[in-house]
Design a protein around this motif. Sequence first.
Motif, PDB file in Angstrom:
ATOM      1  N   LYS A  30      12.432   5.372  -2.620  1.00  0.00           N
ATOM      2  CA  LYS A  30      11.555   6.251  -3.183  1.00  0.00           C
ATOM      3  C   LYS A  30      10.343   6.857  -2.318  1.00  0.00           C
ATOM      4  N   GLN A  31       9.813   6.195  -1.669  1.00  0.00           N
ATOM      5  CA  GLN A  31       8.566   6.570  -0.649  1.00  0.00           C
ATOM      6  C   GLN A  31       9.633   7.061   0.556  1.00  0.00           C
ATOM      7  N   ARG A  32      10.323   6.702   1.088  1.00  0.00           N
ATOM      8  CA  ARG A  32      10.960   7.229   2.358  1.00  0.00           C
ATOM      9  C   ARG A  32      11.706   8.802   1.874  1.00  0.00           C
ATOM     10  N   ASP A  33      12.276   8.625   0.785  1.00  0.00           N
ATOM     11  CA  ASP A  33      12.994   9.834   0.435  1.00  0.00           C
ATOM     12  C   ASP A  33      11.903  11.085   0.319  1.00  0.00           C
ATOM     13  N   ALA A  34      10.725  10.764  -0.329  1.00  0.00           N
ATOM     14  CA  ALA A  34       9.585  11.662  -0.278  1.00  0.00           C
ATOM     15  C   ALA A  34       9.039  12.061   1.285  1.00  0.00           C
ATOM     16  N   GLU A  35       9.016  11.168   2.058  1.00  0.00           N
ATOM     17  CA  GLU A  35       8.463  11.587   3.278  1.00  0.00           C
ATOM     18  C   GLU A  35       9.596  12.648   4.221  1.00  0.00           C
TER      19      GLU A  35
END
Length: 344
Positions: A30-35
């Motif tokens: 989730k965090q990497r997708d947003a970045e």
Amino acid sequence: MSMNFVKKLPIPAEVKKMYPLPQKVVKSKKQRDAEIRDVFTGKSDKFLVIIGPCSADSPEPVLDYTHRLAKIQDKVGDRLILIPRVYTNKPRTTGEGYKGMIHQPDPEKRPDVFAGLVAVRSLHTTVIEETGLTCADEMLYPENYRYLDDLLSYVAIGARSVEDQHHRMTVSGMDVPAGMKNPTSGDLSVLLNSVVAAQAQHTFIYRGWEVNTTGNPLAHVVLRGATNKHGNSLPNYHYEDLKLLHEKYMERDLLNPAVIVDTNHSNSGKKYLEQIRIVKEVLHSRSYSPELKTLVKGFMIESYIEDGAQKIGCEPHIYGKSITDPCLGWEKSEQLIYEIYKKC
């Protein structure tokens, strides 16, 4: 002529239930997708480096490689996002040869597709769990995407798949960036048509269902070079190529214009050492033109632990050396990442 139905495979939902994701993996994705999404929408000016083996042939060296990448990510994270290439589907021009881990979890044994699905899911999960890095894979078979859609942060559509309607429409239902490679002809109209289709809404048949998609605003272009009628490579990473692509992009009503430059394949003529020079040239073009600085969002680089390539079953087998296309070795790759960091 015949087609033998060997065994019925479980549907993606069943495989996900058999092999659920740890909460740590869900959170990391989730965090990497947003970045990564922020790079394509322009909210972030970080640069993407999609880097790794031509094909993920064995878990041990792939995990070794991604752990090395993770250490560099800690050092360059203020400017770069490193996305490991964990490519488990391998397109073959003639249909012969190693077709990837999803067919053969052991390249020297007979194909076993269910074992391949389990091995691929396990490898992607372990990479995220151990390194925090979410990966890229190629969508060679649209019907297989759902086995991995909860693990991937980037999807590539190959040069021979990009003209296929089913690939384009499947991309339109993704929520992660999808790089549409130029066809082997190099035709930019065909390439941009694929982005138009991927960004649009569709109703179609998928895995025996009627499905609706909302369109993928993160679908974008990947330049990988082309091949002429004589089989010669035609690079398309030069300044003039990038400027032409920018002009063609501006003629279309497309969201989030972006290009990733593939430094190998027909851009390098599969001369893997040329990737270093190509990266430097594109970085120079990007620094010279404000339009290209915005348009060029990253590189795809074929890299592994050892330089070059080897054949399956060769003796002695060299750990971390590609069994498909030749790749840049680790020391050169590490140096190249730091070069990109300084100049991006």
